[in-house]
Motif scaffolding. Structure first.
Motif, PDB file in Angstrom:
ATOM      1  N   ARG A  65       0.828  -1.207   0.000  1.00  0.00           N
ATOM      2  CA  ARG A  65       0.000   0.000   0.000  1.00  0.00           C
ATOM      3  C   ARG A  65       0.862   1.257   0.000  1.00  0.00           C
ATOM      4  O   ARG A  65       0.535   2.249  -0.660  1.00  0.00           O
ATOM      5  N   LYS A  66       1.968   1.224   0.758  1.00  0.00           N
ATOM      6  CA  LYS A  66       2.865   2.388   0.772  1.00  0.00           C
ATOM      7  C   LYS A  66       3.484   2.608  -0.604  1.00  0.00           C
ATOM      8  O   LYS A  66       3.575   3.742  -1.086  1.00  0.00           O
ATOM      9  N   GLN A  67       3.930   1.520  -1.236  1.00  0.00           N
ATOM     10  CA  GLN A  67       4.502   1.641  -2.572  1.00  0.00           C
ATOM     11  C   GLN A  67       3.468   2.161  -3.562  1.00  0.00           C
ATOM     12  O   GLN A  67       3.759   3.005  -4.421  1.00  0.00           O
ATOM     13  N   LEU A  68       2.229   1.649  -3.442  1.00  0.00           N
ATOM     14  CA  LEU A  68       1.160   2.106  -4.326  1.00  0.00           C
ATOM     15  C   LEU A  68       0.902   3.590  -4.128  1.00  0.00           C
ATOM     16  O   LEU A  68       0.739   4.348  -5.092  1.00  0.00           O
ATOM     17  N   LEU A  69       0.883   4.014  -2.846  1.00  0.00           N
ATOM     18  CA  LEU A  69       0.642   5.429  -2.541  1.00  0.00           C
ATOM     19  C   LEU A  69       1.767   6.301  -3.094  1.00  0.00           C
ATOM     20  O   LEU A  69       1.511   7.369  -3.675  1.00  0.00           O
ATOM     21  N   LYS A  70       3.018   5.842  -2.930  1.00  0.00           N
ATOM     22  CA  LYS A  70       4.138   6.635  -3.427  1.00  0.00           C
ATOM     23  C   LYS A  70       4.115   6.724  -4.955  1.00  0.00           C
ATOM     24  O   LYS A  70       4.342   7.801  -5.527  1.00  0.00           O
ATOM     25  N   MET A  71       3.835   5.615  -5.617  1.00  0.00           N
ATOM     26  CA  MET A  71       3.813   5.636  -7.077  1.00  0.00           C
ATOM     27  C   MET A  71       2.669   6.494  -7.593  1.00  0.00           C
ATOM     28  O   MET A  71       2.825   7.247  -8.562  1.00  0.00           O
ATOM     29  N   LEU A  72       1.507   6.385  -6.932  1.00  0.00           N
ATOM     30  CA  LEU A  72       0.390   7.233  -7.339  1.00  0.00           C
ATOM     31  C   LEU A  72       0.703   8.696  -7.088  1.00  0.00           C
ATOM     32  O   LEU A  72       0.299   9.576  -7.863  1.00  0.00           O
ATOM     33  N   SER A  73       1.424   8.966  -5.989  1.00  0.00           N
ATOM     34  CA  SER A  73       1.792  10.357  -5.694  1.00  0.00           C
ATOM     35  C   SER A  73       2.704  10.904  -6.777  1.00  0.00           C
ATOM     36  O   SER A  73       2.547  12.044  -7.222  1.00  0.00           O
ATOM     37  N   VAL A  74       3.674  10.072  -7.192  1.00  0.00           N
ATOM     38  CA  VAL A  74       4.606  10.521  -8.235  1.00  0.00           C
ATOM     39  C   VAL A  74       3.866  10.819  -9.537  1.00  0.00           C
ATOM     40  O   VAL A  74       4.177  11.784 -10.246  1.00  0.00           O
ATOM     41  N   VAL A  75       2.849   9.984  -9.843  1.00  0.00           N
ATOM     42  CA  VAL A  75       2.133  10.154 -11.111  1.00  0.00           C
ATOM     43  C   VAL A  75       1.037  11.208 -10.997  1.00  0.00           C
ATOM     44  O   VAL A  75       0.884  12.075 -11.858  1.00  0.00           O
ATOM     45  N   LEU A  76       0.247  11.113  -9.904  1.00  0.00           N
ATOM     46  CA  LEU A  76      -0.946  11.943  -9.816  1.00  0.00           C
ATOM     47  C   LEU A  76      -0.688  13.324  -9.252  1.00  0.00           C
ATOM     48  O   LEU A  76      -1.469  14.243  -9.505  1.00  0.00           O
ATOM     49  N   LEU A  77       0.390  13.486  -8.447  1.00  0.00           N
ATOM     50  CA  LEU A  77       0.644  14.804  -7.870  1.00  0.00           C
ATOM     51  C   LEU A  77       0.908  15.849  -8.954  1.00  0.00           C
ATOM     52  O   LEU A  77       0.290  16.923  -8.940  1.00  0.00           O
ATOM     53  N   PRO A  78       1.829  15.587  -9.914  1.00  0.00           N
ATOM     54  CA  PRO A  78       1.969  16.579 -10.999  1.00  0.00           C
ATOM     55  C   PRO A  78       0.681  16.774 -11.787  1.00  0.00           C
ATOM     56  O   PRO A  78       0.362  17.897 -12.191  1.00  0.00           O
ATOM     57  N   MET A  79      -0.053  15.661 -11.966  1.00  0.00           N
ATOM     58  CA  MET A  79      -1.313  15.778 -12.692  1.00  0.00           C
ATOM     59  C   MET A  79      -2.311  16.624 -11.913  1.00  0.00           C
ATOM     60  O   MET A  79      -3.036  17.453 -12.483  1.00  0.00           O
ATOM     61  N   ALA A  80      -2.327  16.430 -10.580  1.00  0.00           N
ATOM     62  CA  ALA A  80      -3.229  17.225  -9.748  1.00  0.00           C
ATOM     63  C   ALA A  80      -2.847  18.701  -9.773  1.00  0.00           C
ATOM     64  O   ALA A  80      -3.713  19.582  -9.815  1.00  0.00           O
ATOM     65  N   ILE A  81      -1.529  18.957  -9.742  1.00  0.00           N
ATOM     66  CA  ILE A  81      -1.079  20.350  -9.825  1.00  0.00           C
ATOM     67  C   ILE A  81      -1.492  20.957 -11.162  1.00  0.00           C
ATOM     68  O   ILE A  81      -1.974  22.099 -11.224  1.00  0.00           O
ATOM     69  N   LEU A  82      -1.310  20.184 -12.243  1.00  0.00           N
ATOM     70  CA  LEU A  82      -1.704  20.662 -13.563  1.00  0.00           C
ATOM     71  C   LEU A  82      -3.206  20.911 -13.627  1.00  0.00           C
ATOM     72  O   LEU A  82      -3.658  21.930 -14.167  1.00  0.00           O
ATOM     73  N   VAL A  83      -3.976  19.980 -13.054  1.00  0.00           N
ATOM     74  CA  VAL A  83      -5.427  20.163 -13.045  1.00  0.00           C
ATOM     75  C   VAL A  83      -5.809  21.386 -12.226  1.00  0.00           C
ATOM     76  O   VAL A  83      -6.698  22.156 -12.600  1.00  0.00           O
ATOM     77  N   GLY A  84      -5.116  21.565 -11.081  1.00  0.00           N
ATOM     78  CA  GLY A  84      -5.397  22.737 -10.260  1.00  0.00           C
ATOM     79  C   GLY A  84      -5.111  24.034 -10.990  1.00  0.00           C
ATOM     80  O   GLY A  84      -5.924  24.975 -10.966  1.00  0.00           O
ATOM     81  N   MET A  85      -3.943  24.083 -11.646  1.00  0.00           N
ATOM     82  CA  MET A  85      -3.606  25.292 -12.399  1.00  0.00           C
ATOM     83  C   MET A  85      -4.580  25.502 -13.555  1.00  0.00           C
ATOM     84  O   MET A  85      -5.031  26.635 -13.807  1.00  0.00           O
ATOM     85  N   THR A  86      -4.919  24.404 -14.252  1.00  0.00           N
ATOM     86  CA  THR A  86      -5.876  24.518 -15.352  1.00  0.00           C
ATOM     87  C   THR A  86      -7.246  24.937 -14.838  1.00  0.00           C
ATOM     88  O   THR A  86      -7.944  25.740 -15.464  1.00  0.00           O
ATOM     89  N   GLY A  87      -7.630  24.379 -13.673  1.00  0.00           N
ATOM     90  CA  GLY A  87      -8.906  24.754 -13.080  1.00  0.00           C
ATOM     91  C   GLY A  87      -8.946  26.226 -12.714  1.00  0.00           C
ATOM     92  O   GLY A  87      -9.974  26.898 -12.883  1.00  0.00           O
ATOM     93  N   ASN A  88      -7.817  26.713 -12.202  1.00  0.00           N
ATOM     94  CA  ASN A  88      -7.755  28.140 -11.866  1.00  0.00           C
ATOM     95  C   ASN A  88      -7.913  29.002 -13.118  1.00  0.00           C
ATOM     96  O   ASN A  88      -8.635  30.006 -13.119  1.00  0.00           O
ATOM     97  N   VAL A  89      -7.218  28.587 -14.205  1.00  0.00           N
ATOM     98  CA  VAL A  89      -7.364  29.310 -15.471  1.00  0.00           C
ATOM     99  C   VAL A  89      -8.800  29.210 -15.974  1.00  0.00           C
ATOM    100  O   VAL A  89      -9.369  30.185 -16.495  1.00  0.00           O
ATOM    101  N   PHE A  90      -9.401  28.025 -15.790  1.00  0.00           N
ATOM    102  CA  PHE A  90     -10.779  27.820 -16.238  1.00  0.00           C
ATOM    103  C   PHE A  90     -11.732  28.757 -15.503  1.00  0.00           C
ATOM    104  O   PHE A  90     -12.583  29.414 -16.129  1.00  0.00           O
ATOM    105  N   LEU A  91     -11.594  28.807 -14.170  1.00  0.00           N
ATOM    106  CA  LEU A  91     -12.476  29.676 -13.391  1.00  0.00           C
ATOM    107  C   LEU A  91     -12.265  31.139 -13.747  1.00  0.00           C
ATOM    108  O   LEU A  91     -13.230  31.911 -13.853  1.00  0.00           O
ATOM    109  N   THR A  92     -10.992  31.519 -13.926  1.00  0.00           N
ATOM    110  CA  THR A  92     -10.703  32.905 -14.310  1.00  0.00           C
ATOM    111  C   THR A  92     -11.298  33.227 -15.671  1.00  0.00           C
ATOM    112  O   THR A  92     -11.880  34.304 -15.871  1.00  0.00           O
TER     113      THR A  92
END
Length: 664
Positions: A65-92
């Motif tokens: 589970r820890k390995q799964l969490l770390k791997m998902l963090s590596v993959v999804l964290l940049p994606m989440a940041i990108l989605v957050g930035m895109t969402g901010n641009v979208f709302l603006t």
């Protein structure tokens, strides 16, 4: 130099090591296997607080589970940041799109409201003219303005005044129209002045201008804010031009201003209109260009306006009589001038609308693009999570396989190390494992122990090979268990011969003689109770010889390396054993001297001449040979009764047979 011809090494690892080696990986749980691997990799020594969070072995479910969490963090964290930035641009972008629509709506409505204010301003001027002249001819002009104002009010798409305005007459369109009509019909009853009429309508127009000003100010954003500010300034300039027109009408109708205050109000309206329009030019060259073109096209009409303005500013009322025609001329000419300003306002509004339309289209394109990106992310995220989960499962399977292989490898390594440590000293073995060169070393002081079984040849001849092996195994097992208690190293077991050294490879000062003496004394005492397995009632009897001196030690061989001792000390120790007696510890004078200096040992000099007449010993000790029997160690005595055997009666025969065997 002779070599050892026969080797029988009894390999008996300790019970603790044996238990560890025999443990089966198949009987271990994943958690136990994880702990075992972590221990082998020395990962259990770390006590950092973040280890429990950051580190996880994928062998266990928790680690997975820890390995799964770390791997998902590596993959999804940049994606989440990108989605957050895109969402901010979208709302603006959505906010800008809505704001643009509101601004366009406000501009469109401002045209309607401007038309209504235009008719209100005309009604204001005619009402001021009417109360100034008080004549039926001006009444007709005034009545013509009322329907135009009412129609413009009716054409408003919605009521613009904010609910924040607490004046009851502005709550709705109907209330305002009722309020305006009441004022109109009471105009003759209250005998109002031109100044009061100007103030009444100006106050009403100020409410609408405030709404326009606030709505445009709230929508001020992006690249169009300068144009919006210019638009605001034009609205204000138009109102002050209207005030100037109304005051001028009263001036020409009455032949001058009745009070100095009216004159100052005219100057204020004219100056503010000019200043405001110049301010508009600073924010938008387009507005000023449109204004200049209109002014050139209507120059013939506007020339009288300039002359009338100068006349009013001179305020020569004494030379002027009231004239309704001049008032109408002023009104008409100023209306043309005000229409030029309003045309500039409409052109600027159209320009702003085009800019907002282009910006809205751009924002809509951005919104559609971001929506598509969100759709792709929504589709990709589950695929990534599923892929990472299956990848983690495969990693866990691979890790378990590696862990099992590592455990088996470690098991074999322990077995190999156990064999190696029995063939070579631990320190020498570790150096060989590190691929270090192990050179022969010279030791100034060491004590060597030799022993063999009395009558071994006769016993072997009357026993089967398996019985001989079992007998030797029983004896050397006892020896191996006892020598672990002393600072000694077992060099060889060859047949019935047993060779031990102290002071090599670990030097221990003078204690080497003491360690060997105590060990030999202990072995003799233990043999009192040890019977030959296949000959019940018959005890083992040994000959033991010890000698101290210098030796050379080194590793011999590559395929089967052995740690061997060389030198005259080895030969003398072997000779001391061969010339000894059953169950007695035979010591050389060198060993005797060291034990005497240490103390705690009782030794008797040997009286017979067997050892003294041996040529090899005479050569080793330069003539005079003295040997001793070890009798007592720390108050405990050995069994001094000799066991009479054929081998003991002919020690020279044993010595002669062993001479070539032990000399190096």
């Amino acid at each position: 130099m002779g070599l050892f011809k026969k080797r029988e090494n009894q390999i008996r690892p300790s019970s603790k090591s044996n238990k560890s080696i025999d443990s089966s990986t198949g009987s271990m749980t994943r958690s136990q296997l994880n702990l075992a691997i972590m221990d082998m990799l020395n990962l259990t020594q770390s006590h950092h607080s973040c280890d429990s969070v950051c580190r996880g072995n994928p062998i266990t479910e928790t680690g997975k589970r820890k390995q799964l969490l770390k791997m998902l963090s590596v993959v999804l964290l940049p994606m989440a940041i990108l989605v957050g930035m895109t969402g901010n641009v979208f709302l603006t972008t959505v906010s800008n799109y809505i704001e643009s629509k509101d601004t366009r709506s406000a501009l469109s409505f401002s045209v309607e409201l401007g038309q209504m204010m235009r008719f209100l301003q005309r009604e204001r001027d005619m009402s001021a003219l009417y109360v100034s002249a008080i004549g039926p001819d001006t009444k007709e002009f005034l009545l013509k303005r009322y329907p135009d104002t009412d129609m413009a009010l009716e054409n408003l798409s919605h009521w613009p005044v904010s609910k924040k305005n607490h004046r009851q007459e502005f709550r709705s369109k109907d209330r305002f129209l009722l309020f305006l009509n009441r004022h109109r019909y009471q105009l003759d009853l209250y005998n109002r002045t031109a100044k009061e009429e100007l103030f009444f309508y100006t106050d009403v127009i100020e409410v609408f201008i405030t709404w326009l000003y606030d709505s445009v100010s709230e929508a001020r954003s992006g690249s169009i804010w300068k144009t919006l500010v210019a638009y605001q300034e034009i609205i204000v300039a138009s109102e002050y031009v209207g005030r100037e027109r109304g005051l001028g009408v009263t001036y020409f109708a009455l032949g001058g201003f009745k009070t100095k205050e009216d004159y100052l109000l005219f100057l204020e309206a004219q100056d503010i209109a000019n200043i405001t329009f110049q301010s508009c030019r600073r924010y938008s060259e387009l507005a000023y260009s449109i204004y200049e073109v209109q002014m050139l096209q209507n120059d013939m009409v506007l020339s009288p306006v300039r002359a009338m303005r100068l006349q009013i500013r001179s305020n020569k009322s004494a030379q002027l009589s009231g004239s309704l025609d001049k008032a109408n001329d002023w009104f008409d000419n100023m209306t043309v001038y005000q229409d030029i300003i309003r045309e500039t306002q409409r052109a600027l509004a159209s320009k702003i609308d085009d800019m907002l339309s282009a910006k809205s289209d751009e924002d809509m394109y951005t919104i559609i693009t971001i929506a598509c990106i969100f759709g792709v992310v929504i589709i990709v995220c589950p695929v990534v999570i599923i892929g990472v989960y299956f990848l983690t499962s495969e990693i866990q399977k691979y890790s378990i396989s590696i862990a099992n292989r590592t455990k088996a490898l470690n098991k074999e390594k322990r077995r190999t190390d156990t064999l190696l440590y029995q063939m070579l000293p631990r320190s020498v073995a570790e150096r060989l494992k590190c691929n270090e060169q192990v050179d022969a070393e010279h030791y100034d002081q060491a004590t060597i122990f030799f022993s063999d079984i009395v009558g071994f040849t006769k016993i072997s001849s009357s026993s089967s090979p398996l019985q001989v092996v079992d007998m030797l195994n029983s004896l050397y097992t006892c020896f191996d268990e006892r020598i672990e208690m002393y600072d000694v190293y077992k060099v060889e077991t060859i047949g019935d011969a047993y060779m031990v050294v102290s002071g090599v490879p670990r030097q221990n000062g003078k204690q080497h003689a003491s360690e060997i003496a105590k060990m030999a004394f202990d072995l003799v005492r233990r043999l009192r109770h040890l019977e030959i397995p296949h000959l019940p009632g018959i005890k083992f009897t040994l000959r033991i010889g010890c000698h101290s001196g210098a030796v050379v030690a080194g590793v011999v061989g590559n395929k089967m390396p052995r740690y061997c001792l060389f030198g005259e000390t080895v030969s003398v120790a072997s000779k001391m054993e061969s010339l000894g007696k059953a169950n007695k510890i035979h010591l050389s004078v060198n060993t005797y001297d060291i034990l005497t200096s240490i103390g705690g040992f009782t030794m008797h000099e040997r009286k017979d001449s067997i050892a003294k007449n041996d040529p090899d010993l005479q050569n080793a000790f330069k003539g005079m040979v003295r040997t001793y029997w070890l009798v007592e160690v720390d108050g405990m005595e050995t069994d001094t009764d000799s066991v009479q055997t054929e081998a003991e009666e002919a020690p020279h025969e044993r010595a002669a047979g062993s001479k070539s065997f032990w000399l190096h």
